[in-house]
Design a protein around this motif. Structure first.
Motif, mmCIF file in Angstrom:
data_model
loop_
_atom_site.group_PDB
_atom_site.id
_atom_site.type_symbol
_atom_site.label_atom_id
_atom_site.label_comp_id
_atom_site.label_asym_id
_atom_site.label_seq_id
_atom_site.Cartn_x
_atom_site.Cartn_y
_atom_site.Cartn_z
ATOM 1 N N PRO A 37 14.046 2.913 -13.850
ATOM 2 C CA PRO A 37 14.886 1.717 -13.674
ATOM 3 C C PRO A 37 16.223 2.048 -13.033
ATOM 4 O O PRO A 37 16.767 1.246 -12.266
ATOM 5 C CB PRO A 37 15.057 1.199 -15.109
ATOM 6 C CG PRO A 37 13.906 1.753 -15.869
ATOM 7 C CD PRO A 37 13.620 3.092 -15.256
ATOM 8 N N GLU A 65 2.968 2.581 -18.481
ATOM 9 C CA GLU A 65 4.086 1.753 -18.905
ATOM 10 C C GLU A 65 5.264 1.833 -17.938
ATOM 11 O O GLU A 65 5.964 0.832 -17.710
ATOM 12 C CB GLU A 65 4.545 2.124 -20.315
ATOM 13 C CG GLU A 65 4.844 3.590 -20.560
ATOM 14 C CD GLU A 65 3.669 4.343 -21.159
ATOM 15 O OE1 GLU A 65 3.914 5.200 -22.033
ATOM 16 O OE2 GLU A 65 2.515 4.087 -20.762
ATOM 17 N N ARG A 97 4.315 -0.474 -15.007
ATOM 18 C CA ARG A 97 4.439 -1.895 -15.382
ATOM 19 C C ARG A 97 5.899 -2.338 -15.308
ATOM 20 O O ARG A 97 6.214 -3.406 -14.764
ATOM 21 C CB ARG A 97 3.878 -2.124 -16.788
ATOM 22 C CG ARG A 97 2.370 -2.039 -16.886
ATOM 23 C CD ARG A 97 1.854 -2.640 -18.179
ATOM 24 N NE ARG A 97 2.238 -1.883 -19.357
ATOM 25 C CZ ARG A 97 1.511 -0.887 -19.890
ATOM 26 N NH1 ARG A 97 0.366 -0.525 -19.310
ATOM 27 N NH2 ARG A 97 1.916 -0.259 -20.966
ATOM 28 N N GLN A 98 6.779 -1.520 -15.864
ATOM 29 C CA GLN A 98 8.200 -1.849 -15.836
ATOM 30 C C GLN A 98 8.744 -1.846 -14.412
ATOM 31 O O GLN A 98 9.497 -2.756 -14.014
ATOM 32 C CB GLN A 98 8.973 -0.848 -16.698
ATOM 33 C CG GLN A 98 10.474 -1.108 -16.763
ATOM 34 C CD GLN A 98 11.205 -0.042 -17.556
ATOM 35 O OE1 GLN A 98 10.953 1.149 -17.381
ATOM 36 N NE2 GLN A 98 12.108 -0.461 -18.440
ATOM 37 N N THR A 127 7.693 -4.867 -12.281
ATOM 38 C CA THR A 127 8.428 -6.052 -12.737
ATOM 39 C C THR A 127 9.834 -6.073 -12.153
ATOM 40 O O THR A 127 10.316 -7.117 -11.682
ATOM 41 C CB THR A 127 8.492 -6.069 -14.274
ATOM 42 O OG1 THR A 127 7.167 -6.062 -14.811
ATOM 43 C CG2 THR A 127 9.233 -7.310 -14.776
#
Length: 321
Positions: free
Chosen positions: A162, A198, A201-202, A205
């Motif tokens: 992120p 995971e 997926r993050q 998004t």
């Protein structure tokens, strides 16, 4: 339409973003592996890349999705090494090794971008750029000030942090992630990354939140948005179902998706019994049926022809307009 990064350049914020990105090299946590090595001093972590980026090859690519390749090709820049270790990688020599690649500085990389634009490419398509994000950002202002005006495509594995994606806000026009695995065990076995499902997926998004659904102009060229790739894997039909369901439910049914059936054993996949053979004969058709069932509305148009070939409606030499 100018690349979105022009807005950051004109406001002075792009220089701030570049400085922040370069600073991260001193204790590198660019990707989820968080090696924490000092790449400013040329220390090497998992990606085996120090201060300088290395380019394996570059040029117009006519085999990408049609909105990217168009008539003149997508301006691909293949960076050496990668933050994954896909045992089946079709670019194994590039992603696992770096010896044959050329070290480039900021001016070199900017010049490559401008050369690709001069050749008529519809975009700059940086391939596996996650581990050289700061070097990419260092080159970008040079290219923009010299007249770069085509979209920037961030072509990656989906294994993105992120924090790195935050650095790319307002810079990337088109995100092009792959979503390979849903199962942690298979991700560890084949990618050396059990947290891949995971993390991806993050990441997908966040990418969609930044750029939205894929926007295609009147000429049929992508100018902004998200395009997700999913490479079908032997024995992976249940994972395909889960990935497509996630995209439809959590990202949106208008997400542009390319379901790819081009898998063949490469790299060290021959050593893995589960990956040493081809896809099941009906795997692609079943995946397309899943995509329809979960409501996905935008599939790469070349996939329609492949599906018809699988069903025996057209021959492999025909094609679909």
């Amino acid at each position: 339409m100018k690349p979105v990064s022009h807005h950051l350049l004109s406001s002075g914020r792009l220089a701030q973003r570049v400085a922040r990105a370069v600073q991260t090299l001193g204790h590198c946590q660019l990707c989820p592996r968080r090696c924490r090595v000092n790449r400013l001093e040329d220390e090497r972590g998992f990606c085996a890349t120090g201060r300088m980026a290395r380019v394996s090859s570059y040029g117009p690519h006519h085999g990408e999705e049609h909105p990217l390749s168009g008539s003149n090709g997508s301006g691909t820049i293949f960076f050496a090494s990668c933050n994954l270790r896909c045992c089946f990688c079709q670019n194994y020599a590039i992603s696992h090794y770096r010896e044959t690649a050329t070290e480039v500085d900021n001016a070199d990389l900017a010049a490559i971008m401008l050369e690709l634009q001069h050749q008529g490419c519809h975009n700059i398509n940086v391939v596996t750029p996650s581990h050289v994000l700061p070097q990419l950002l260092e080159a970008l202002p040079i290219a923009l000030e010299a007249g770069l005006r085509i979209p920037l495509v961030y072509n990656c594995s989906g294994y993105e942090s992120p924090q790195s994606l935050a650095l790319l806000t307002g810079i990337v026009d088109i995100y092009l992630p792959d979503f390979k695995f849903w199962d942690r065990t298979r991700a560890q076995r084949f990618l050396q990354a059990p947290d891949y499902p995971e993390i991806t997926r993050q990441a997908v998004t966040i990418m969609h939140r930044q750029v939205g659904d894929l926007v295609i102009n009147e000429q049929g060229h992508a100018v902004r948005g998200l395009l997700v790739r999913h490479l079908l894997m032997p024995g992976g039909l249940e994972e395909t179902d889960a990935i497509l369901a996630f995209i439809a439910a959590e990202i949106g049914t208008a997400t542009y998706v390319n379901i790819m059936d081009q898998y063949r054993p490469c790299g060290t996949a021959f050593n893995e019994p589960d990956l040493a053979g081809p896809l099941a004969a009906d795997q692609y058709a079943r995946a397309m049926a899943t995509a329809k069932r979960v409501g996905l509305q935008r599939l790469d148009r070349r996939d329609i022809g492949t599906l018809l070939q699988h069903l025996g409606i057209i021959s492999p030499h025909e094609g679909v307009d």
